[in-house]
Every structure is written in structure tokens, then in C-alpha cells.
Design a protein around this motif. Structure first.
Motif: not given
Length: 554
Positions: A134-156
């Protein structure tokens, strides 16, 4: 007299410049790789030291949990027992998940033998229905610790089928939702690997009370004036809008019906604390009651700053800046003429532990203040920070002084909050006054993330002011997004590490001059993603309105 040599010399200079750039790049690469290797070694040694001392950080827990699950001797048994115990896994706020966290989840969701050997979470095959996100990619703001959109999209793409989109908005009126859809439908465009497509929202509420759903403040740009002038202009526009809301009787829901909006229904949200002072001054000038409800804002208020300055003057007799600032504050009320007379006419010293000049009148305001500060300095070793705060507010009459400043209850609440915060600090850390002042400085820093919401007085009707960060999850009938005149700047400071998606080597930058080739090559994508993150932050801010969304923009 150059005889045609000028062009040859220019070519030689250009060639030499290219060699200089190449040589400089080679030296910088060698330097940054050496520094990166040293930092990596120090980081691992520090982690090992924490483990041996039993003082683990959150990331240490993740690393050691992963190490336990993949241990060649015991990992298989551990994974099997945990898999049997946790048969359904929900990863909430999935946009904040980094690679090691998703790896831990999938190690528990996949068959036990998949965790053997080299790990690659993209190769895991969890049983259907065992793990969901469960998540909202528009609220992704923790890329500095590698929680970025690429990982979210790949897992989705790999594990998120079928995808169910939650698009119904139960809070906002249809007018607000329509505005959000129109604006962000244009701003948020799909970019493979960095930006998901915008999902159109649907409003569950069909009521349309009196008053506009969305209002744009200051649509005409202010072409002249410096940043303070623009901030004052915006603050005046916000105050005028608040007055319009009340005068025109904008309607807000109250149970099953509607009623005219009150001051307490209005919240002004700030992205940063930069414009707070201008906003407070504008409300004061218009005699509109207000209160700052985020602790991050309270530490920036003038009353709290004065109180903390007095504590710094008590703690350090050699801090002349803190001493003179405290003397000039409302706590002591010494004028510049008093300070001049004390220093120039009587040869006084800015150190309350030294003797006062014999020629000084005993009733002189500076003399009285210096004696009081000197006595408090000598007593500070026997008093805790909250006890010192209580002494300052009581003996200097700060609660009584607030009656003359137009907003006594708001100021009293600020003093009580600081005292309560100090008690919580002492209970947790038991530090000295100097330790407490260092801690307070971190709470008041512009980059701090103090999230406590200060509870309002239940019978005090006033406009509420909060940071957007502290307003997360709260509801407001009328929301005004302020501080939009401040330029958005990147928060990237110090050492940065990036992980290019098409390379096994990471990129690192020590400063503007020292960066690896991988970092420079990845920089354009990095900057593009920062733009998308700003859009996501704006999206989160704007969709928090309940009935009316008032966007201030100059």
C-alpha cells in the motif's frame, strides 16, 4: 608581427586547457575514491563498535536482521519458522521502502530455499496473496536513503498485479478535487523510471457550500522589491483573505449542516519557517487573533527566542552577544541609551560575573539586570533547565508582560510548551543547562523536523498557523498555503551518494569540485527527480484541505 602564429597559439592554449581539465578530473577522481574508501571503512568500523557496545541504530537492526536471514548455517531454518508465523505481509507506506527493507519482506514471503546464495529480490517469487503493498508514489520523499520511485515502480510491476487504485476522496468538496485534478494532471506527467502517471481523484462529497472552493491569492506578480517586501505583500494578502472569509460568511460543515466559518476553522500552512515573522506581524497589525501550533514554529517566535537568549546569557558570562541581546529584550527592557551609558560613561563590562562600576546608580536598569543574571548563573548548577525557565518567567514577570502584547493566552501557551519540552528533555537525558541549549538549538534549526503539534486552548478562537510537515493527517475547513514566495532550493549538502540504475558502481560527490564520473553522469536524472519530488510535496500539501483550498502565490 605575429606572422600568422596567433591561430596556432590559440589552438595550443585550447589544447592545453583540455589537458588541464583532464588532469584535474583524474586527480579529483583519485582523491574522491580515496576519501570514499576511507569513509566506507570508518562507517563499517563505527557500525561494528555500536554492535559491540549494544548501541544499535535503526539501520543496524535492518542489516543484522538481513544477515540473520541469509546466514548459510541457520538462515534456512529461521526463514522457514518466520514464514510459517507470518503468513500475510502488508508493506504500508511502500513509497518509503528502501532495498534492504523490501529484501527482508520478500525473504519472508518467498519459499525458504530462495534465500540461499546470492540475493536478488527481483528474482523472488512469493506465493500469491502472501505479500501486498500500500503506497502513494507521489509522496515519495526519502530518495536520500534509496527509497526512490524506481524501486517502487519495479516492485509494482513485478509483484503488484493486480493493482487497485484508491481514488475516492472523502474529505474535500468536488470543487477542491476538480482543481487538484486539473492542476496536477498537467504538472505530473509520466516519466519512465522516475515519475508515475497522475491518478484522477473522485470526490465522495457533493455538497457545495457558499464561498469559492479554491482561490488564488496575488495572481499579479510583484515585479519590484526585495524578498522581505514580497513576504510582506503575501502576508497582507493572506490576512485580507481571512477577513473576506469571515465577512462573506463562507460556509463550513458542522455535523449534518453548515455554518459560517470562524477564525478557528482557518489554518495557514507554511512550507518553511522563513515567512512566519511577516505573517505574525500582518495578523497583529490587522488585530486578527492567531496562534502557531507547531513546536517548530514556536521555537522561532520572538517571546521564546528572548527566553532562550536569557538562558544563554545566564549559562555563559562571556557570551557578550547573548548578554546584550537579552538586556535589550522585553525581559529586561534596557534601552540602547542605558547600554551606552553603562559601557561608555561608566566603563562597564559585558560580563555579569565581574564587579559593577562604582559610579553606577544602584537602581540603574542595566545594573539591576546584571546582578540578577549573575545570581542566576551561580545558582544554575543547582537548578534543572525547567526550573530555570520557571524562575525566569516568574521573577521577570513574563506572564504579566504578555498582557501588554495583545495575545496573552498564545504567549502563555508558548512559555508552558517550552517548560514542558524542557521537562521531557531532562527526563530523557538529564543534561545540564548548556546541554539543553544545544538540544534546543537543534529543535529550532531550519532543517529540523520537529513534528509535535501544540494543542490549542479549547475556547480560544484564532487562526491556526502550522508547518505543512506538522499538519500531516489533520483536517481544516479552510486551508491557506503560505510561504510560496520562497525559492525552492535543494537540501542536498555534504557528501552525496547516488546509485545509477544501469550501473553496479555507485557515484559519490564530496563537494562541487570532487565527484566521480558516475555521479556526474547521473546528475541530470538526479535533478529531474528532485523536480518530481517538489511536485509530490506540493500535491501532498494541497490535498490536505477539507472544504476550501486557498493557494497563495505571488
Amino acid at each position: 608581427n605575429w606572422d600568422g602564429l596567433l591561430e596556432d597559439i590559440r589552438e595550443q592554449v585550447a589544447a592545453t586547457q583540455e589537458l588541464v581539465v583532464l588532469l584535474r578530473s583524474e586527480i579529483a577522481q583519485a582523491a574522491v575514491l580515496n576519501l570514499a574508501s576511507h569513509m566506507a571503512t570508518q562507517t563499517l568500523e563505527a557500525a561494528q563498535a555500536r554492535r559491540s557496545q549494544g548501541r544499535l541504530e535503526f539501520h543496524d537492526l535492518l542489516v543484522f536482521a538481513r544477515r540473520m536471514l541469509v546466514d548459510p548455517d541457520t538462515g534456512l531454518g529461521v526463514r522457514g519458522r518466520l514464514r510459517d508465523r507470518y503468513q500475510r505481509l502488508l508493506l504500508d507506506e511502500f513509497q518509503d521502502t528502501d532495498p534492504i527493507q523490501i529484501e527482508l519482506a520478500l525473504l519472508l514471503a518467498a519459499t525458504p530455499h530462495e534465500g540461499d546464495g546470492v540475493l536478488d529480490w527481483t528474482q523472488f517469487t512469493p506465493d500469491p496473496g502472501r505479500v501486498f503493498f500500500v503506497g502513494d508514489p507521489k509522496q515519495s520523499i526519502y530518495r536520500f536513503r534509496r527509497a526512490d520511485i524506481r524501486l517502487y515502480l519495479a516492485a509494482a510491476e513485478q509483484f503488484g498485479q493486480p493493482i487497485r487504485n484508491l481514488v475516492t476522496n472523502f474529505r474535500s468538496t468536488a470543487g477542491v478535487v476538480d482543481w487538484v485534478n486539473k492542476v496536477f494532471g498537467l504538472l505530473i506527467q509520466h516519466e519512465p523510471g522516475s515519475q508515475p502517471a497522475y491518478q484522477v481523484l473522485q470526490a465522495a462529497r457533493d455538497d457545495q457550500p457558499a464561498g469559492p472552493a479554491v482561490t488564488l491569492l496575488g495572481p499579479d506578480p510583484l515585479t519590484e522589491g526585495k524578498a522581505p517586501d514580497v513576504a510582506r505583500f503575501e502576508a497582507a494578502e493572506i490576512v485580507a483573505t481571512v477577513q473576506t472569509v469571515l465577512a462573506d460568511g463562507w460556509q463550513v460543515r458542522d455535523g449534518e449542516g453548515h455554518r459560517p466559518a470562524r477564525l478557528g476553522d482557518i489554518c495557514v500552512m507554511l512550507p518553511t519557517r522563513t515567512s512566519l515573522s511577516y505573517l505574525e506581524q500582518a495578523f497583529d497589525d490587522a488585530e486578527v487573533p492567531f496562534r502557531a501550533e507547531s513546536s517548530a514554529l514556536l521555537y522561532k517566535s520572538p517571546e521564546v527566542r528572548d527566553l532562550l537568549t536569557v538562558l544563554r546569557a545566564i549559562d555563559d558570562p562571556t557570551d557578550e552577544l547573548a548578554l546584550t541581546t537579552a538586556l535589550r529584550s522585553a525581559v529586561f527592557g534596557c534601552g540602547d541609551d542605558d547600554l551606552y551609558r553603562f559601557k561608555v560613561d561608566h566603563g562597564g563590562s559585558w560580563n555579569h560575573q565581574l564587579d559593577l562600576p562604582d559610579t553606577l546608580d544602584p537602581d540603574d536598569p542595566v545594573a539591576e539586570s546584571m546582578r540578577w543574571l549573575g545570581a542566576m548563573h551561580r545558582e544554575r548548577v543547582w537548578l534543572s533547565p525547567p526550573q530555570l525557565i520557571e524562575r525566569v518567567t516568574r521573577e521577570r514577570g513574563l506572564y504579566e508582560l504578555a498582557l501588554a502584547q495583545g495575545r496573552p493566552r498564545d504567549i502563555w501557551r508558548r512559555y508552558r510548551f517550552v517548560a514542558d519540552h524542557a521537562r521531557a528533555y531532562v527526563s530523557a537525558a538529564a543534561g545540564s543547562l548548556r546541554d539543553y541549549l544545544v538540544w534546543v538549538a537543534m529543535q529550532a534549526a531550519d532543517g529540523s523536523r520537529v513534528t509535535e503539534t501544540v494543542l490549542p486552548e479549547t475556547d480560544d478562537d484564532a487562526v491556526r498557523i502550522m508547518t505543512i510537515h506538522a499538519a500531516k493527517g489533520l483536517e481544516f475547513p479552510v486551508a491557506i498555503v503560505s510561504g510560496m514566495t520562497s525559492r525552492s532550493v535543494s537540501g542536498a549538502k555534504g557528501v552525496q551518494v547516488v546509485f545509477p540504475p544501469d550501473s553496479d558502481r555507485f557515484g559519490i560527490r564530496i563537494n562541487k569540485e570532487l565527484a566521480t564520473d558516475e555521479f556526474d553522469r547521473f546528475a541530470p536524472i538526479d535533478e529531474q527527480m528532485e523536480d518530481h519530488e517538489r511536485l509530490r510535496l506540493l500535491y501532498v500539501a494541497c490535498t490536505r484541505a477539507v472544504y476550501h483550498l486557498v493557494v497563495s502565490c505571488c
